[in-house]
Design a protein around this motif. Structure first.
Motif, PDB file in Angstrom:
ATOM      1  N   GLN A  75      27.245  20.924  66.534  1.00 56.52           N
ATOM      2  CA  GLN A  75      28.208  22.234  66.581  1.00 56.52           C
ATOM      3  C   GLN A  75      27.670  23.275  67.385  1.00 56.52           C
ATOM      4  O   GLN A  75      26.489  22.487  67.619  1.00 56.52           O
ATOM      5  CB  GLN A  75      27.114  22.375  65.644  1.00 56.52           C
ATOM      6  N   ASN A  95      35.667  30.461  68.465  1.00 52.37           N
ATOM      7  CA  ASN A  95      35.460  30.081  67.387  1.00 52.37           C
ATOM      8  C   ASN A  95      35.042  30.567  66.455  1.00 52.37           C
ATOM      9  O   ASN A  95      33.821  30.667  66.541  1.00 52.37           O
ATOM     10  CB  ASN A  95      35.830  28.109  67.083  1.00 52.37           C
ATOM     11  N   GLY A  96      35.807  30.457  65.278  1.00 53.83           N
ATOM     12  CA  GLY A  96      34.623  30.888  63.624  1.00 53.83           C
ATOM     13  C   GLY A  96      33.984  32.202  63.299  1.00 53.83           C
ATOM     14  O   GLY A  96      33.898  32.232  62.295  1.00 53.83           O
ATOM     15  N   ASN A 114      42.231  24.476  66.583  1.00 50.57           N
ATOM     16  CA  ASN A 114      42.240  26.324  65.726  1.00 50.57           C
ATOM     17  C   ASN A 114      44.255  26.351  65.594  1.00 50.57           C
ATOM     18  O   ASN A 114      44.263  27.655  65.962  1.00 50.57           O
ATOM     19  CB  ASN A 114      42.375  27.276  67.446  1.00 50.57           C
ATOM     20  N   ASN A 122      30.147  34.557  61.927  1.00 50.93           N
ATOM     21  CA  ASN A 122      30.551  33.099  62.313  1.00 50.93           C
ATOM     22  C   ASN A 122      30.431  31.867  61.463  1.00 50.93           C
ATOM     23  O   ASN A 122      28.993  32.154  61.232  1.00 50.93           O
ATOM     24  CB  ASN A 122      29.790  33.436  63.949  1.00 50.93           C
ATOM     25  N   ARG A 123      31.554  31.127  61.561  1.00 49.98           N
ATOM     26  CA  ARG A 123      31.378  30.138  60.160  1.00 49.98           C
ATOM     27  C   ARG A 123      30.265  28.939  61.102  1.00 49.98           C
ATOM     28  O   ARG A 123      29.664  28.102  60.583  1.00 49.98           O
ATOM     29  CB  ARG A 123      32.438  30.126  59.743  1.00 49.98           C
ATOM     30  N   LEU A 124      30.461  29.189  62.516  1.00 48.02           N
ATOM     31  CA  LEU A 124      29.982  27.787  63.580  1.00 48.02           C
ATOM     32  C   LEU A 124      28.322  27.811  63.006  1.00 48.02           C
ATOM     33  O   LEU A 124      27.750  26.886  63.521  1.00 48.02           O
ATOM     34  CB  LEU A 124      30.641  27.656  64.268  1.00 48.02           C
TER      35      LEU A 124
END
Length: 336
Positions: free
Chosen positions: A163, A210-211, A126, A236-238
């Protein structure tokens, strides 16, 4: 003239990039310098191991010789940290060039290797600054994630070995929002709380995890002539899904859960693309009753999460108590 301005813009970008690389290189060399100092002191200390106080004598002696000439970066405390640094990371090739000496000083004070590995992985992934890493350690990020996940899973997600498959793997409960600067004794309207989050959006995204990317505030929904407004919308891209946040500055009720469920259903039916995962809803509340949350939702629920917010960072003892309670709860559930 436009072309000339474009050239200047590109050259400035080249200069900035070169400066950043030079700073990182110098800082990494500084980190290696302290590692080598720690190694040399440790080796000398081992030779004098029959004298129990030799280590203290040696660091004091080295500091007295170096500090007058080289400054406070070679104080007794810094020399002690360099020895501790070498003992924590005895192999130079395992050091990360992305981490500064100031960040390593924070890491070597942690009490177990898994925790150190977690914060290293998150910092590198990050691009955390020293201040951000310090805040995450002080907010007990590792312990908070362990409350809802197992140790191996938390480390796997941090290291990008897997993931996240469940929102609870990255969404925290409770969330610590001390950066909003609000006083816990006072009462707030939800719109004031929301505005404070927007004002400190960068810090809020860091706390979310995150994300996350900000999408909308007070998102208007039209449903058969009625209007509704969603407090905050993120993506959230994750998890590859929308994340809706509703703020409740009072104790959560089952009506709040129903309202959030409606918003989640709307997004799933009218906003979500086929390749995206189901929308996640987070009720960010001052207080919750876990039994009410559990009964109000299907047993298979994975999309609605209730998370309490705290306006101050926890003490170490508070976190220990929370982790103990969660361990006991898991043990009781396993026995039923």
């Amino acid at each position: 003239m436009i072309v000339a301005q474009s050239v200047i813009k590109d050259i400035k970008a080249i200069i900035l990039s070169a400066k950043e690389k030079a700073i990182r290189l110098v800082d990494h060399e500084r980190t290696l310098m302290y590692w080598q100092i720690g190694k040399r002191i440790f080796e000398e200390e081992q030779q004098g191991k029959e004298r129990a106080d030799y280590g203290n004598y040696l660091t004091k002696f080295v500091a007295e010789q170096l500090e007058p000439e080289y400054g406070s970066g070679f104080s007794k405390r810094q020399i002690e940290l360099s020895r501790q640094f070498y003992r924590s990371f005895p192999i130079a090739n395992t050091l990360y060039s992305q981490l500064s000496w100031s960040q390593y000083k924070l890491l070597i004070r942690l009490d177990n290797r898994d925790k150190i590995d977690f914060y290293i992985a998150e910092t590198v992934k990050n691009h955390w600054t020293v201040r951000q890493l310090e805040r995450q350690i002080h907010s007990s990020l590792w312990e908070r994630l362990l409350i809802s996940n197992d140790r191996r899973n938390v480390l796997s997600v941090a290291r990008n070995e897997k993931q996240p498959s469940d929102a609870k793997e990255i969404i925290k409960d409770p969330m610590y929002l001390e950066f909003l600067g609000l006083h816990r004794e006072a009462s707030y309207y939800e719109k004031d709380f929301e505005q404070a989050i927007i004002t400190h959006l960068h810090d809020f995204l860091l706390e979310l995890g995150n994300g996350f990317a900000f999408v909308a505030r007070q998102k208007r929904l039209h449903i058969e002539g009625d209007e509704f407004f969603i407090d905050l919308v993120f993506y959230n891209r994750l998890l590859q899904c929308f994340v809706i946040i509703e703020i409740k500055t009072t104790k959560l009720t089952h009506q709040d859960i129903g309202q959030l469920q409606m918003y989640v259903n709307y997004y799933d039916r009218y906003e979500k693309r086929d390749f995206e995962n189901p929308t996640i809803g987070i009720l960010l509340c001052a207080e919750k009753n876990n039994a009410v949350v559990k009964i109000s939702l299907p047993e298979t629920n994975k999309t609605i999460i209730a998370s309490e917010y705290k306006l101050y960072l926890p003490t170490e003892q508070q976190l220990i108590e929370e982790v103990k309670k969660e361990i006991e709860k898991r043990g009781n559930n396993a026995g039923t």
